[in-house]
Design a protein around this motif. Sequence first.
Motif, PDB file in Angstrom:
ATOM      1  N   GLU A  20       0.638  -1.261   0.071  1.00  0.00           N
ATOM      2  CA  GLU A  20       0.182  -0.126   0.105  1.00  0.00           C
ATOM      3  C   GLU A  20       0.825   1.229  -0.137  1.00  0.00           C
ATOM      4  O   GLU A  20       0.761   2.184  -0.830  1.00  0.00           O
ATOM      5  N   ASP A  21       1.974   1.321   0.630  1.00  0.00           N
ATOM      6  CA  ASP A  21       2.688   2.268   0.917  1.00  0.00           C
ATOM      7  C   ASP A  21       3.591   2.577  -0.364  1.00  0.00           C
ATOM      8  O   ASP A  21       3.563   3.734  -0.865  1.00  0.00           O
ATOM      9  N   VAL A  22       3.894   1.539  -1.077  1.00  0.00           N
ATOM     10  CA  VAL A  22       4.446   1.704  -2.538  1.00  0.00           C
ATOM     11  C   VAL A  22       3.589   2.345  -3.509  1.00  0.00           C
ATOM     12  O   VAL A  22       3.930   3.311  -4.101  1.00  0.00           O
ATOM     13  N   LYS A  23       2.351   1.623  -3.439  1.00  0.00           N
ATOM     14  CA  LYS A  23       1.346   2.183  -4.574  1.00  0.00           C
ATOM     15  C   LYS A  23       1.035   3.787  -4.060  1.00  0.00           C
ATOM     16  O   LYS A  23       0.960   4.583  -5.072  1.00  0.00           O
ATOM     17  N   PHE A  24       0.838   4.065  -2.716  1.00  0.00           N
ATOM     18  CA  PHE A  24       0.413   5.322  -2.419  1.00  0.00           C
ATOM     19  C   PHE A  24       1.755   6.545  -2.905  1.00  0.00           C
ATOM     20  O   PHE A  24       1.424   7.110  -3.505  1.00  0.00           O
ATOM     21  N   THR A  25       2.787   5.947  -2.762  1.00  0.00           N
ATOM     22  CA  THR A  25       4.139   6.711  -3.081  1.00  0.00           C
ATOM     23  C   THR A  25       3.876   6.910  -4.788  1.00  0.00           C
ATOM     24  O   THR A  25       4.080   8.095  -5.328  1.00  0.00           O
ATOM     25  N   PHE A  26       3.859   5.839  -5.729  1.00  0.00           N
ATOM     26  CA  PHE A  26       3.742   5.900  -6.757  1.00  0.00           C
ATOM     27  C   PHE A  26       2.513   6.920  -7.503  1.00  0.00           C
ATOM     28  O   PHE A  26       2.519   7.682  -8.322  1.00  0.00           O
ATOM     29  N   ASP A  27       1.442   6.661  -6.785  1.00  0.00           N
ATOM     30  CA  ASP A  27      -0.016   7.419  -7.253  1.00  0.00           C
ATOM     31  C   ASP A  27       0.396   8.875  -7.029  1.00  0.00           C
ATOM     32  O   ASP A  27       0.182   9.598  -7.773  1.00  0.00           O
ATOM     33  N   ARG A  28       1.100   9.110  -6.073  1.00  0.00           N
ATOM     34  CA  ARG A  28       1.160  10.510  -5.396  1.00  0.00           C
ATOM     35  C   ARG A  28       2.327  11.221  -6.506  1.00  0.00           C
ATOM     36  O   ARG A  28       1.929  12.390  -7.020  1.00  0.00           O
ATOM     37  N   VAL A  29       3.264  10.533  -7.005  1.00  0.00           N
ATOM     38  CA  VAL A  29       4.232  11.122  -7.974  1.00  0.00           C
ATOM     39  C   VAL A  29       3.568  11.361  -9.059  1.00  0.00           C
ATOM     40  O   VAL A  29       3.677  12.272  -9.741  1.00  0.00           O
ATOM     41  N   MET A  30       2.575  10.538  -9.486  1.00  0.00           N
ATOM     42  CA  MET A  30       1.904  10.622 -10.885  1.00  0.00           C
ATOM     43  C   MET A  30       0.911  11.388 -10.870  1.00  0.00           C
ATOM     44  O   MET A  30       0.330  12.130 -11.809  1.00  0.00           O
ATOM     45  N   ALA A  31       0.199  11.827  -9.708  1.00  0.00           N
ATOM     46  CA  ALA A  31      -1.057  12.799  -9.623  1.00  0.00           C
ATOM     47  C   ALA A  31      -0.610  13.975 -10.123  1.00  0.00           C
ATOM     48  O   ALA A  31       0.434  14.653  -9.656  1.00  0.00           O
ATOM     49  N   ALA A  32      -1.515  14.688 -10.961  1.00  0.00           N
ATOM     50  CA  ALA A  32      -1.373  15.759 -11.600  1.00  0.00           C
ATOM     51  C   ALA A  32      -1.220  16.952 -10.492  1.00  0.00           C
ATOM     52  O   ALA A  32      -0.120  17.656 -10.280  1.00  0.00           O
TER      53      ALA A  32
ATOM     54  N   ILE B 107      10.453   5.381  -1.663  1.00  0.00           N
ATOM     55  CA  ILE B 107       9.100   4.822  -0.945  1.00  0.00           C
ATOM     56  C   ILE B 107       8.892   5.571   0.531  1.00  0.00           C
ATOM     57  O   ILE B 107       9.682   5.683   1.177  1.00  0.00           O
ATOM     58  N   ILE B 108       7.778   6.394   0.542  1.00  0.00           N
ATOM     59  CA  ILE B 108       7.274   6.919   1.514  1.00  0.00           C
ATOM     60  C   ILE B 108       6.341   6.033   2.442  1.00  0.00           C
ATOM     61  O   ILE B 108       5.731   5.328   1.759  1.00  0.00           O
ATOM     62  N   SER B 109       5.994   6.485   3.673  1.00  0.00           N
ATOM     63  CA  SER B 109       5.144   5.949   4.307  1.00  0.00           C
ATOM     64  C   SER B 109       3.746   6.413   4.404  1.00  0.00           C
ATOM     65  O   SER B 109       3.612   7.727   4.489  1.00  0.00           O
TER      66      SER B 109
ATOM     67  N   SER C 114       7.726  16.721   4.526  1.00  0.00           N
ATOM     68  CA  SER C 114       8.752  17.275   3.579  1.00  0.00           C
ATOM     69  C   SER C 114       9.856  17.624   4.581  1.00  0.00           C
ATOM     70  O   SER C 114      11.141  17.728   3.828  1.00  0.00           O
ATOM     71  N   ARG C 115       9.730  18.147   5.887  1.00  0.00           N
ATOM     72  CA  ARG C 115      10.808  18.542   6.601  1.00  0.00           C
ATOM     73  C   ARG C 115      11.353  17.394   7.676  1.00  0.00           C
ATOM     74  O   ARG C 115      12.570  17.396   7.781  1.00  0.00           O
ATOM     75  N   MET C 116      10.508  16.685   7.988  1.00  0.00           N
ATOM     76  CA  MET C 116      10.811  15.559   8.793  1.00  0.00           C
ATOM     77  C   MET C 116      10.312  14.138   8.272  1.00  0.00           C
ATOM     78  O   MET C 116       9.311  13.464   8.765  1.00  0.00           O
ATOM     79  N   PRO C 117      10.944  13.617   7.249  1.00  0.00           N
ATOM     80  CA  PRO C 117      10.062  12.546   6.490  1.00  0.00           C
ATOM     81  C   PRO C 117      10.368  11.398   7.153  1.00  0.00           C
ATOM     82  O   PRO C 117      11.327  11.223   8.069  1.00  0.00           O
ATOM     83  N   VAL C 118       9.416  10.261   7.016  1.00  0.00           N
ATOM     84  CA  VAL C 118       9.450   8.969   7.619  1.00  0.00           C
ATOM     85  C   VAL C 118       9.752   8.026   6.392  1.00  0.00           C
ATOM     86  O   VAL C 118       8.862   7.880   5.422  1.00  0.00           O
ATOM     87  N   GLY C 119      11.185   7.638   6.485  1.00  0.00           N
ATOM     88  CA  GLY C 119      11.327   6.662   5.343  1.00  0.00           C
ATOM     89  C   GLY C 119      11.652   5.191   5.890  1.00  0.00           C
ATOM     90  O   GLY C 119      11.479   4.877   7.233  1.00  0.00           O
ATOM     91  N   THR C 120      12.541   4.563   5.125  1.00  0.00           N
ATOM     92  CA  THR C 120      12.742   3.014   5.619  1.00  0.00           C
ATOM     93  C   THR C 120      14.177   3.159   5.786  1.00  0.00           C
ATOM     94  O   THR C 120      14.874   2.176   5.951  1.00  0.00           O
ATOM     95  N   GLY C 121      14.987   4.226   5.360  1.00  0.00           N
ATOM     96  CA  GLY C 121      16.644   4.289   5.149  1.00  0.00           C
ATOM     97  C   GLY C 121      16.937   4.312   6.386  1.00  0.00           C
ATOM     98  O   GLY C 121      16.539   4.301   7.765  1.00  0.00           O
ATOM     99  N   ALA C 122      18.399   4.081   6.435  1.00  0.00           N
ATOM    100  CA  ALA C 122      19.053   3.757   7.737  1.00  0.00           C
ATOM    101  C   ALA C 122      19.406   4.930   8.461  1.00  0.00           C
ATOM    102  O   ALA C 122      19.637   4.732   9.665  1.00  0.00           O
ATOM    103  N   TYR C 123      19.007   6.257   8.061  1.00  0.00           N
ATOM    104  CA  TYR C 123      19.106   7.372   8.954  1.00  0.00           C
ATOM    105  C   TYR C 123      17.749   8.088   8.688  1.00  0.00           C
ATOM    106  O   TYR C 123      16.904   8.197   7.785  1.00  0.00           O
ATOM    107  N   LYS C 124      17.475   8.540  10.113  1.00  0.00           N
ATOM    108  CA  LYS C 124      16.106   9.516   9.971  1.00  0.00           C
ATOM    109  C   LYS C 124      16.711  10.989  10.251  1.00  0.00           C
ATOM    110  O   LYS C 124      17.489  11.289  10.866  1.00  0.00           O
ATOM    111  N   VAL C 125      15.937  11.807   9.782  1.00  0.00           N
ATOM    112  CA  VAL C 125      15.930  13.286   9.880  1.00  0.00           C
ATOM    113  C   VAL C 125      15.771  13.839  11.447  1.00  0.00           C
ATOM    114  O   VAL C 125      14.570  13.426  11.804  1.00  0.00           O
ATOM    115  N   THR C 126      16.613  14.273  12.335  1.00  0.00           N
ATOM    116  CA  THR C 126      16.177  14.512  13.576  1.00  0.00           C
ATOM    117  C   THR C 126      16.189  16.103  13.793  1.00  0.00           C
ATOM    118  O   THR C 126      15.669  16.483  14.797  1.00  0.00           O
TER     119      THR C 126
END
Lengths: 277, 558, 486, 336
Positions: free
Chosen positions: C83-95, C143-145, C158-170
Amino acid sequence: MTSFRRFMQNRTGMVGLLIVLIVALAVLIGPALIPYGPEDMDFMAILAPPSLAHPFGTDSFGRDVLSRVLLGGRVSLTISFAAILVAAVLGSWIGILSGYHLGWTDGVLMRIMDLLFAFPSFILAMLLMVLFGFSSVNIIAAIALVYLPIFARIARNTTLLIREEPFIQASRLMGRRPSAIMLTEILPNISAPILVQASVGLAFAIILEAGLSFIGLGVQPPTPSLGGIMSDGREYFSRAPWVLTMSGMAISVALLGINLLGDGLRDLTDPKLRERA
Amino acid sequence: MSVPLLDIKGLRVGFGRGAYRKEVLHGVDLHLQRGETLGIIGESGSGKTMTGMALLRLLPDTAQVAQEAMLFDGTPLHDLDETAFGALRGVRMAMIFQDPVGSFNPAKRIGWHFRQVMKRAETAAGGVQPTGDYRARAVALMQEVGIRRAEDSVDLYPHQLSGGMLQRALIALVLALEPDLIVADEPTTNLDKVVEHQILTLFKQIQRRLNAGMIFVTHDMAVAASLCDRIAVMREGEVLEVAEAQRLFDDPQHDYTKLLIATARKLASPAAPRGEPGRDKPPLMQIRNLSLVFPPSGPRPAFRALDDITLDIRQGEVIGLVGESGSGKTTLGRALLRLYRPSGGTLLFRGEDITRASDRALRPVRRELQMVFQDPGGSFNPRKLMKDSLAEALRAAGVTSSREIAARTAALLERVQLAPEHGERYPHELSGGQLQRVAIARAVALDPALIVADEAVSKLDVSVRAGVLDLFRDIQREKQLSMVFITHDLEVARYMCDRIAVLYHGRLLELGPTERVFDSPSSDYTRTLLETLDYSLGGRNFGQAGYGGTGTERAHAD
Amino acid sequence: QSTTLTAAITGYNVINSLDPAKASLIPEFYVIWGVFNGLMTFDDEMNIVPDLAETVTPLEGGGYEFTLKPGVKFHDGSELTAEDVKFTFDRVMAAETASPNAGKLAKVKSVEVVDPLTLRILTDGPYAPLLTFLTNARTGTQIISKAAFESMGEEAYSRMPVGTGAYKVTDWRSGEGLTLTAHSEYFEGAPTFETIEVPLIAEEASGVTALQGGQIDMTSTAPAADVSVLMKDDAIKVLRQPGLNTRFISVNLRKAPFDDIHVRRAFSMAFQREAMVQAVIFGEGVTAQGLLPPQLAAYYSEEPRPYMSYDPEAAKAEMAKAKYKPEEIEIGVITWSGGWWKRFAEIFVAQVNQTLGTKLTVEVTDANTAYARQKSGDFEAGVWGWLGMVDADEYVGDILTTTGWRNFQGYSNPEVDALAAQGLAETDPAKRPDFYKKAEAIAMEEMAVIPCFCSNIHNLLRADLEGFVQRPYSNFADQFRSMKLG
Amino acid sequence: MSDLLGTQPKASSLSDRWGPVALYLLKRLLSGGLVLLAGTAAVFFTIQAAPGDPALAALGEQATPEAIAAFRAEYGLDAPLMAQYLRWLLGFFQGDLGQSLAVARGMPVGELVLQKLPATVFVGLFALFLAVVLSLVLGTLAALNRGKATDTIATSIAVFGISMPDFWMSYVLIFGLSLGLGLFPAFGYVAPGDSLLGALHAAFLPALAIAAPMAAVFARTLRAVLIETLSKPYVTAARSFGLPRPFVILHFALRNAMVPYLTIVGLQIRYILGGVVVVERIFGIPGIGSLMVDGAFARDYTVLQACTVVFLVIVLVVNIAVDMICALLDPKQTVR
Ligand SMILES: Nc1ncnc2c1ncn2[C@@H]1O[C@H](COP(=O)(O)OP(=O)(O)OP(=O)(O)O)[C@@H](O)[C@H]1O
Ligand SMILES: Nc1ncnc2c1ncn2[C@@H]1O[C@H](COP(=O)(O)OP(=O)(O)OP(=O)(O)O)[C@@H](O)[C@H]1O
Ligand SMILES: [Mg+2]
Ligand SMILES: [Mg+2]
Ligand code: NI
C-alpha cells in the motif's frame, strides 16, 4: 602654491602620492611593456609558478598574471574612480541644494539619502548588481549609489556650516541668484572635505568593486578586475597560490597608496591639524 | 629688594624645525616681586600668551623653548625635570586662561573640577588623610568669588554657566590651589564690560589675600592701567619697554607704545556733537512693532529674539545699537536687511513694505541695504582675489563693462586707502584692518542707502581700530549714508553714533541722541552699562583711578 | 570510536524539501538517499538490483510484479506494505502533486496491490527505463510511508520525513545543515554511526579548509583545482571517477547564427576540448564528443565523430560555407558566476574568437537568470550540463527529441524522435543501446548541441574513514550505513 | 549691579534630559518606519523587475514546466505585483513575514530570520568589540606619541588594516593562523549558547577579518580626534592645575573624544554588516547575510524583504543607540 608646498612637507602624503603615481604609471603603461597580453592564453603553461618569464606566474588559462593584475588594476581603478566621481558630483549637488534651501527640498532629498544610507553598503551594491545585471556601468552605478548619501551628507553639513558665513550673506545682499551663489560661493568652499572624502571613498570603492567581483558579481570576462582575479585565484589557491597572493598584494599596495594620500590631503585641508603642524 | 619671585632672562620660543622654524619670542626679559602685578600689553599675536605658557611649561610638543635664566623664587626652573616641575605647577604657580569656557572639561560638572584640584592640592601638600568634604569647600570658594547660589552651581555643567560665572569659577579653582604666582591670560577679554568690571575687582582682592605675584596679560590699555603696578609692552615677540604703570602713560618711550596710548585716548574722547542729522528728512526705514521668533529646533523651544521694536532710521544718521551679549543686536541688524523674515510688525523701506517680500522681490532692494560684518576674514570668499570680490559687487550693481569694473575697483581700493596690489591678494594675505577696509569698499560699491555694521571693529587690534572707524565715518558723511552701528563697546558707540539704541533681552530699552543717553540715561540697565565706562574710559585719567595697583582701592557700591 | 560523523554537503546550501516526490535539487537527493529506499538500487558495479523489492518479475505487455522484502520497518516502527508503494507512486503521478519527477513514471498506467507484500506496476507497453527510475537515485520514486504522510501532512513530512532508510532526520536548520540519527531497525542492520551531522557549505573551497582543519570528516564534492594537491595529502582520501554528466554549449537553433549548421560545426571544431578540460576543471574529466557519457558504458560510442575535434582549418572552411560572416557574429554566451562555469564560457569564447574571428562575448549573470533565459529560449548560446542522470533516455529522449523537456535548443529531427521512442520501448538490455547510439550520432552530426567534456565526481574523506563506495551519479547519504572509522 | 550675571539654570537632572528624548525617539522611530516601508517597497519592485524566477531556484534546473506552474500558483506569484506587495505588507503589519519561496521553501520567514539572526549579531558584535578595543589601543597610543616611532607604527598598522579588504584578510587569516599555525578553526560556527568559549574561538577569525579594516578606520578617527582634544584649552588647563597625566588623558582627552569617535563607529555599522555577508560565506557562518545573498540569488523576495527589514532595523537601532550614548556622554546636547 603654498598648499602644495605644505603638502610636500607631509611625509605620509608624499609617500602615498609616490605609491599612487607608481601604481597609476604601472596600470597605465605597464600592460604595454609586458610581452604577453592579458588575454593571451597559453595552454602549455597553465598555472605556471612565478618565474622570470612570468613574474607573477600564470593562471588557469596560462595567462600572464602580472599583465592581468596590471590591466585588472586599471579596470578596478577606473571603475572606482568613475563611481566616486559620479557620487561626488551628484552628492555634492544634492547636498548643496539641500543645505542651501533647507525646508521641503531638504526633507525629501535627505530622506532618500537616509534610505540609501540605511542599507549595508555591500548588500546594497550586491542587490543592485543582481537586479540590473552585471556590467561595468552597473557596477559604477551600484558603487556610486552606495556613496551618494555620504557625499550628500558631507556637502549638506558643510553647506549648513557656511551658509550663514558673512561672505555668503554678503552675496545674498548683493541680490545674486541662489544658483550663482551655490556654484561660485558655496561649491569652492566645500570642495576640500569632498575631496578628502573622495580619496577615502576611492579606497572603499576599490574594496567594494573587488568584493563584488570576488563573489562573482563583477565585470564581464575576459576583462580582468582585481577582485575577479582574486576570485579565480581563490578557486585554485592550493594549486597556484600566487594568483590570489599576487593580486591580493596588488590591491593592498594600491589601497595603501590611496589611503596615505588621503591622509596627507586630510592633514592639508583640516585647518586644525594645519595650525598645529 | 629681596629675591624676586620670578626672574626671566632671554626667553626664546620657536615652532617648527629647520627652514620652517618660526621664532615667536625673541629673548624676553621679565621679573616680578611677591604681591606685585605685572601687566603685559601688546597687540594680538605679540607673544603674550606664549610667555605665560612657556613659564608653566604648557606649550605643545612642537614648541622649542630656550632661555638664559628662568628663576622662580630663586630656583632655576630650567634645571627641573618633568616630575620636579610637575610638583610646582598647579601648586606654586597657576594660570588663568583667556577662555574660561574652554578651560573646563565640558563633560564634567563644576564640582568635579573642584574635587580633582583639591585632591591634587592635598597630595602635593603631603596631606595623608583627605579631608573629604570637597563639596563644601568648593561651595565656600565659589561664594567667595561672588557666585550666587553656589550650592546649585557646583552641580552644573560648564555650558550651563555664563562666561562671567565660569571665569569666577576658574578663579576660585586657582584659589583652591593657593599659588604664589598667578599668570592671568586676558581673563576678561571675552566678557562684556559689566562682568569684566566685577571680575577685575575680585582679582585684586584675591591677589592681595594670597600675597601672590601676578602677571596680568591683556591687550586693553585701560585695564592694564587701572590694575597693574608695572606694565610691559610687547610686540612681535619682544618686550619693547617695561615701566611703572603711571610712568608708561605719562611718558611712553617707544613709538609703538605712544601709538597705542594715542589710539586709546582718541576713542575715549567723545566726538564733536553733530546735532541730529536727517531730522527734517523723511525716514529711510521705519520699523514698527517688529518682533522675531526663532522656531524651535531640536530640543530647544522657540525663542523670541526681538520683541516689539519701533524705531526710525533717518537718512544720513548713524544709530548705535548697544546691549549685552545675546540681547538681539545682530538679530535686529539682520532683520532690517531682511536676512531674517520678521514674525510680526512691519518694516518700511522708503515707505515701501518689505516685511514679507519674497527673496525674488527683494533682489532690487537688496543693493540698497548692505552689511559689514564683525569677522573681516569671514566676509570674503577665501578662494577669490579681493578685486574679484569687489568686481562681483560691481556687477551686481549693474556695471557690465570689464574696463569700467577695473577702473571702479581701483577707485574703490584707493578710497579705502589701499594700494592696487591689495586687490591682487587673497583674503588670508591681508591683515584684519585691511580686510575690513575692503569690506567697506564692497558695501559702498553697491551704492547703498543703509549699511548695517555688526561689531565691525571688535575683532580689530586697538591700533587699527581708530583708522577703520574714521574711514567709516568719512564715507558715511561723504555719501550721506544711513548706518546702524552694532557694538558692545560703548566707547566706540559714543565715538561713532548720532543716536544710541539700547537693547535688552530683545526689547528696545532706550533710544536717544548719544549725548543724552550718556549723560542722563533713562533706564537702570543703561546706567549700569555706563558705570563700566568709569574705568575703561580712563582716558580722562589713565593710570590714576583703577583697581588700586598702587593707588587706593576704588570704592565700589554693589 | 566516535559515534558521530560530520559529512558536509559542499557547494550547496539550499534544501527545500525532503519529500522525494517534491525534491529536485541535488542536495535534497543527497539526503533523501540515506533516509529512504527505492524498490531497486544500484550495486557497486552500477547494476540495478532489488532493494526493498525481493523479486522482480516482468509482466506481459509491459510492467513488473514486485514482491517486497518482509519486515522492513519505517522510522516510526511501522512496517512497509505494498500500500505504501502504491501510495508513493500514485502520488508522484498525480497531476495535483505537480512532482518534478512525474516524468519518470509517465508511462505507468496503474499500480495494483496484489497482497500486502506484492504489487504490480503496469505500463503502456514496454517501458525500458522503468527499473532505472525505481532506483534510489535522482528519481523521486523513493518509498514513503502512507500512514505517516497522511497523518503529518505534506508540509511537515517534507521537513521530517518518515522513510525506511538507515538514517532519519532529527534536526534541520535551514540553509545550515541537518542532523541524521541512526534507524536502529534498519532492515539490513543498524548503521555504525549513531549520528551524522550534515552541514551545508555553500563554498566548495570552504569545505576543503574545513576538512583540512578537522571541522568535518567528508565532503560531497571537491573543487577540481584542489584534487591533485589533496591527493598528495596523507590526511585526506580523495575518491574520484568520471561522472554521469555531460557539459555542452547549448545553442539556440531557432535563432541566428545557430540556425545555420555550418556555424555550429565550425564552432565545434574551433576550440580545443583537451585544453578546456585542463583549464576549466584542471584535468578532472574527459573530453566529450556526444551527450552520452562514458560511464554509461553500453551506450557510449568510442569511435571518433566528425566535427568533434580541434581543427582550425576545417573550422574556417566550414565557417566559409555559412550564411553568416564570422566578424558579424556578436552574440553573448550565457554563463553564471559560479566557479568554473564562468571559465567554461570564457575559454570557449576566447578560442572560437581566436580561430574564427567571431566577436563572441561572455555574458555572466547569476545562475537563476541563466536558467530562466535558457528555459524560456531567450538566448543564443550558453554553457549547460545535466548532472546525475542515470538512463540514456534522460539524455537522448529529454534533450534531443522534439518534445523532450530538456530540449532548450529547439532541436527537432523525426528520425531521432523515432529512434528514441524505440529505445524507450526496448527492454532487452543488449539491443537497447543501439537505438540511442544511432539517435545520438545523427544529432551530433547535426550538432544539436556542442558537447565539450564530462567531469569527474569527487568525494573527500579523512584518511581513516572507510566504507564509502562512490557511484558515478555522485551519491552520498546512501553510503552512510556502511561507513566506519578504520 | 545685582543680577546681571545671567540667570541661574537648575542643575539638570536625568529626567530633565530624558524629557525631550522620548519625543526625539518617537520622531526617529517614525522616520525609521517610513524608511522601512520605502525600503521594502523598493526591494520588492526591483526584485520583480529583475530577470530570474524563484521557482527555478526552488525547483532547480531539473524543474519541469508543470512543476513551475504549480509552484507559482501555490505561492500566489501569478497575482498582479501590487496585489502581491500589498499582501506582503498586510502580513507584515500582522507580524507575518510570509513563507520563504526558494531559500527554505515553505518555511515561515520570521522563523528563518530568527534562526539566522543570532549568528550575525554574535559575529557582528564580536567584530565591533574587536574593532573598538583595537582602535582604542592603537588610536590612543598614536595620539599620545604623536610624531614618534610609536605613532608611526600604530598608524602604519591602521593603514595596513584599511588596505586589506575583508575577503582578502579572511584568506590571509585562514592560511596563516588556521591552516598554517592551527590556532583557530578555518570554518564553522559554534553557537554561544552551546559554549561561549568555543563560540569566541570559532568566530575569532571571521570577526577579526571584519574588524581589521574597521579598527583601522576607528583608530585613525580616534587619533585625529584625540590629537584635537589634547590641544583643547581644558587639557592645558588641567595640566596647569597639576593634575596627573594619565588622569588628564583619561578624564579630559579620551572622555571628550568619545562623542566624535562613537559617531564614526555608528556610521561604520553599514560596512560591518556588509563585511559580514562576505565573511559569513567564507567561514560558513549561518547568518542573515548569507541568507540575504541566497535570497537575492534565488529571487526569494519574502526572504529578501525580511532581511531588508532586519538590516534597516539594525542600522536604525544602532544609530539611535549611538545618538543616545552620545547624548548621555555630552551634557551639552540632550539629543542632536
Ligand atoms: N602652536 C603654534 N605653532 C606655531 N606658531 C604659534 C603656535 N601658537 C602660537 N603661535 C604664534 O606665536 C605668536 C604669539 O602667539 P601668542 O598666542 O603668544 O599671542 P598673544 O600675544 O597671546 O595674542 P592674543 O592677544 O591674540 O592672544 C603668534 O604669531 C602665533 O601665531
Ligand atoms: N538662528 C538662530 N536660531 C535660534 N536662536 C538664535 C538664532 N540666532 C540667534 N539666536 C538667539 O537670539 C538671541 C539674540 O542673538 P543675537 O545674535 O542677536 O545677539 P547679539 O546681541 O548680537 O549678541 P552678541 O553680542 O553676542 O553678538 C540669542 O539668545 C541667540 O541665542
Ligand atoms: Mg593670547
Ligand atoms: Mg552679535
Ligand atoms: Ni556691582
